[in-house]
Scaffold this motif. Sequence first.
Motif, mmCIF file in Angstrom:
data_model
loop_
_atom_site.group_PDB
_atom_site.id
_atom_site.type_symbol
_atom_site.label_atom_id
_atom_site.label_comp_id
_atom_site.label_asym_id
_atom_site.label_seq_id
_atom_site.Cartn_x
_atom_site.Cartn_y
_atom_site.Cartn_z
ATOM 1 N N VAL A 20 5.476 -9.501 -10.855
ATOM 2 C CA VAL A 20 4.258 -9.630 -10.064
ATOM 3 C C VAL A 20 4.577 -9.453 -8.586
ATOM 4 C CG1 VAL A 20 4.431 -12.129 -9.691
ATOM 5 C CG2 VAL A 20 2.174 -11.059 -9.827
ATOM 6 N N GLY A 21 3.589 -8.973 -7.835
ATOM 7 C CA GLY A 21 3.734 -8.871 -6.394
ATOM 8 C C GLY A 21 3.447 -10.211 -5.744
ATOM 9 N N GLY A 22 2.828 -10.186 -4.571
ATOM 10 C CA GLY A 22 2.497 -11.427 -3.880
ATOM 11 C C GLY A 22 1.096 -11.891 -4.221
ATOM 12 N N GLY A 62 5.777 -15.435 -4.140
ATOM 13 C CA GLY A 62 6.002 -15.034 -2.762
ATOM 14 C C GLY A 62 5.973 -16.133 -1.737
ATOM 15 N N GLY A 63 5.403 -17.294 -2.082
ATOM 16 C CA GLY A 63 5.402 -18.412 -1.145
ATOM 17 C C GLY A 63 4.398 -18.311 -0.021
ATOM 18 N N ASN A 123 7.220 -4.725 -2.539
ATOM 19 C CA ASN A 123 7.736 -5.103 -1.221
ATOM 20 C C ASN A 123 7.279 -6.454 -0.696
ATOM 21 O OD1 ASN A 123 9.245 -2.754 -0.837
ATOM 22 N ND2 ASN A 123 7.458 -1.626 -0.076
ATOM 23 N N VAL A 124 6.533 -7.234 -1.490
ATOM 24 C CA VAL A 124 5.915 -8.442 -0.932
ATOM 25 C C VAL A 124 6.391 -9.733 -1.578
ATOM 26 C CG1 VAL A 124 3.839 -7.259 -0.143
ATOM 27 C CG2 VAL A 124 3.914 -8.188 -2.474
ATOM 28 N N GLY A 184 0.782 -1.234 0.000
ATOM 29 C CA GLY A 184 0.000 0.000 0.000
ATOM 30 C C GLY A 184 0.809 1.278 0.000
ATOM 31 N N THR A 185 2.156 1.186 0.108
ATOM 32 C CA THR A 185 2.953 2.408 0.248
ATOM 33 C C THR A 185 4.094 2.541 -0.757
ATOM 34 O OG1 THR A 185 4.364 1.330 1.895
ATOM 35 C CG2 THR A 185 2.464 2.567 2.726
#
Length: 382
Positions: free
Chosen positions: A114-116, A125-126, A106-107, A91-92
């Motif tokens: 791609v993110g998490g 991300g696991g 950050n995830v 979110g930041t």
Amino acid sequence: MRAMVYRGPYRIRVEEKDIPEIEHPNDAIVKVTQAAICGSDLHLYHGMMPDTRVGMTFGHEFVGIVEKVGPTVEHLKPGDRVMVPFNIFCGTCYFCARGLYSNCHNVNPNATAVGGIYGYSHTCGGYDGGQGEYVRVPFADVGPTLIPDWMGEEDAVLLTDACPTGYFGAQLGDIVEGDTVVVFGAGPVGLFAAKSSWLMGAGRVIVIDHLEYRLEKARTFAQAETRNFTEYEDIVVEMKKTTDYLGADVVIDAVGAEADGNLIQHVTAAKLKLQGGSPVALNWAIDSVRKGGTVSVIGAYGPLFSAVKFGDAMNKGLTLRMNQCPVKRQWPRLFEHVRNGYLKPSELVTHRIPLEHIAEGYHIFSAKLDGCIKPLVVPTAA
């Protein structure tokens, strides 16, 4: 707790696992009340997603009740009914600040794109997913949202991925009033993309698939014209004929790497059907859209080599738009559409499967049995 556990390709079981604990002050633990099996879960089930580890719990579509929260969580409390987007995001960061929640920086230490994503291998991300009785929800003040009092749980769980992704596909098409929109793929995401195209002003919507029960749903749920591509020598030629030989204004690829076929077929992209790693659907989209048109890609593609007709896209002056859906960005408008009766996501639910029988649910969904379009999973946590 009881949870679905991956034991290898086509091998999933329900086993005892430890109930997840708070690992970070901004975590929440959610008791799952409804989850779903997504078409993209089949990539994991068939062993097509890299770094899918034995012991992982799948499931990125789920809703539930907050069981406990970390000491810094301000917006949730135990007992809250919440819906959780499939994206995990902080979110930041630079990307979250621009609404690109699916690209959070950050995830996910394992990727730069791609993110998490919950329950979607260590490539994403696991994080364990929601096809169990409990799930850990990171960044609990950012992702989850309270389920409105007027919204049913089955509508809410489809708003965690399938419905927003379909809506996002139509949104990426930049549809203007009167446009002809073609959707490849009549799974839940394709059906929601077709339905959403009308909300954005389309004048004509055509859905293409090869399964008659899904095409029937496209006609009744999305009020779309349909074509079964197996009935035509060349579906692209048919699309040209039906659009005065110009092509569609917008084409949405809601197929992606549909997990079907063996590993060699996936890697070589040689099997000429709508399935994993193969660029057939995307190339059909490039060929079926008019010059200067837009191709929207929301089908899930894995990191496999595929020969896409990029030169044709360039020479036709096409706009190609794609991404994983930033779910929470779609919610305000989708909530309005659901509350006003323009969308009823739960109309696509065909099967409700107890968690203990989830292996059979995966088999039914994977093999396209019993008219299965969207299966829900119902845990039995007390």
